[in-house]
Write a protein that holds these residues in place. Sequence first.
Motif, short mmCIF file in Angstrom:
data_model
loop_
_atom_site.label_atom_id
_atom_site.label_comp_id
_atom_site.label_asym_id
_atom_site.label_seq_id
_atom_site.Cartn_x
_atom_site.Cartn_y
_atom_site.Cartn_z
N THR A 34 68.85 11.62 94.42
CA THR A 34 68.05 12.80 94.11
C THR A 34 68.14 13.15 92.62
OG1 THR A 34 68.36 13.69 96.33
CG2 THR A 34 67.76 15.25 94.61
N SER A 89 62.00 10.49 96.42
CA SER A 89 62.53 11.67 95.76
C SER A 89 61.68 12.05 94.56
CB SER A 89 63.98 11.41 95.32
OG SER A 89 64.46 12.45 94.50
N PHE A 154 61.70 16.14 100.61
CA PHE A 154 61.91 16.18 99.17
C PHE A 154 61.01 17.22 98.51
CE2 PHE A 154 63.84 11.82 99.37
CZ PHE A 154 65.03 12.17 98.77
N ARG A 208 68.48 17.88 98.24
CA ARG A 208 67.59 17.78 97.09
C ARG A 208 67.91 18.86 96.05
NH1 ARG A 208 64.81 20.03 93.09
NH2 ARG A 208 63.67 18.39 92.05
#
Length: 417
Positions: A34, A89, A154, A208
């Motif tokens: 992330t 991501s 995400f 995230r």
Amino acid sequence: MTETTSSASKTRRVMLSKVPEITVWFWIIKILCTTVGESFADWINMTLGLGLNTTALIFTVILVAVLGWQLRLNRYVPFVYWLTVVVLSVTGTLYTDILTDDLGVPLALSTSAFAAVLAVVFGVWFARERTLSIHSIVTTPREVFYWLAVLVTFALGTAIGDWILELTGWGPGISVLLPAGLIALIAIGWRLGANPVLSFWLAYILTRPLGANLGDWLASPSTDHGLGWGTALTSVVFLLAILATVAYLTLTRSDVIEEHERTFAPTVTTTPARERLMLGYYAAVGVATGALLIWAAGQPHATTASEEETGEAPVTTPLTPDEVTAHFPPTEVAKFRTIAEDTLTKVQAGDQTDATVRIKDLETAWDDDEATLRPLDATAWTVLDGRIDNVLKAVRASTPDTATETQTLTALLTDLP
């Protein structure tokens, strides 16, 4: 009959091996991915000046290619799987940023919208497959649902994290604590018998904002309560950590589901009654989190919205142009003013390419001088930082508007007498 059953079982095992087991390594590498993903997107978008839309298009094409590679495999390959996670991501983050920065969609609305989309994905997935468990991904349709859900988580995690920062005005270090604390509470709930599928997806969404905030904390200068690593060093360190972890998993196969199940004895058991009880626990955590955010939003802080997300100047005590630069060295102020004037001249002449190149000089000079200027007058520095952010956003917009560029540059020049 026996051969058919054996063949079906073999196919099921092969599909299972395409998804890793949920171990501590899974969560470590997920957070690392992330952070690196967001840093890389920022580098292409801001440093190279390609703009959000172009960067999003590039990563959408990359995502299609990488996801196609992952879907064609007949077994779990750590490198391909985690490469897919990194690209997802980046792409999910970019989609949220486009809504916020280019289209002006409020973060509260985008958070609600992505939450609704995720609910629809889960609803269709469950209606078709009767399960949302990662351990049940034994067919291509289930794997497609899985990756679609990952992409939306995400985007949702980006919106949630940015919305929280907008509400609270928390700095890099403090902003790490909320998602980290919530993940810890979810882990406790799972240990006490909460539904494992619900626990997994809640934690997955929160990784995230945790990874992004952790990266910001490491990269931010010490004057901004960060560790001062810088984005380049942070990205390199996290990338090396990802490669080392992937290499370890490739060699040990400790996250391959079949291998893990043969050597691992489950320690968490649950029942319907306990799951209902822990559902109440999660609801209580949610209410407490909401109360904390409401309290934090009501506290005085330097910005009522993140400059990066809203493009608006920070809300501070009003200062006159002379007060803004009163404590800064005249030579530095003159340097910033010269760059801004050059950029304005190029904008008004219709030379957008050179204006974009020139404004990069302003960003570089401002960032280089932050450690020196911010301690001299934090309030004035915040005002100018907001002005410069507005200029960067206007000049680097996918479809630049001359009037907006002129307005933001003129406002900056007003504060640089």
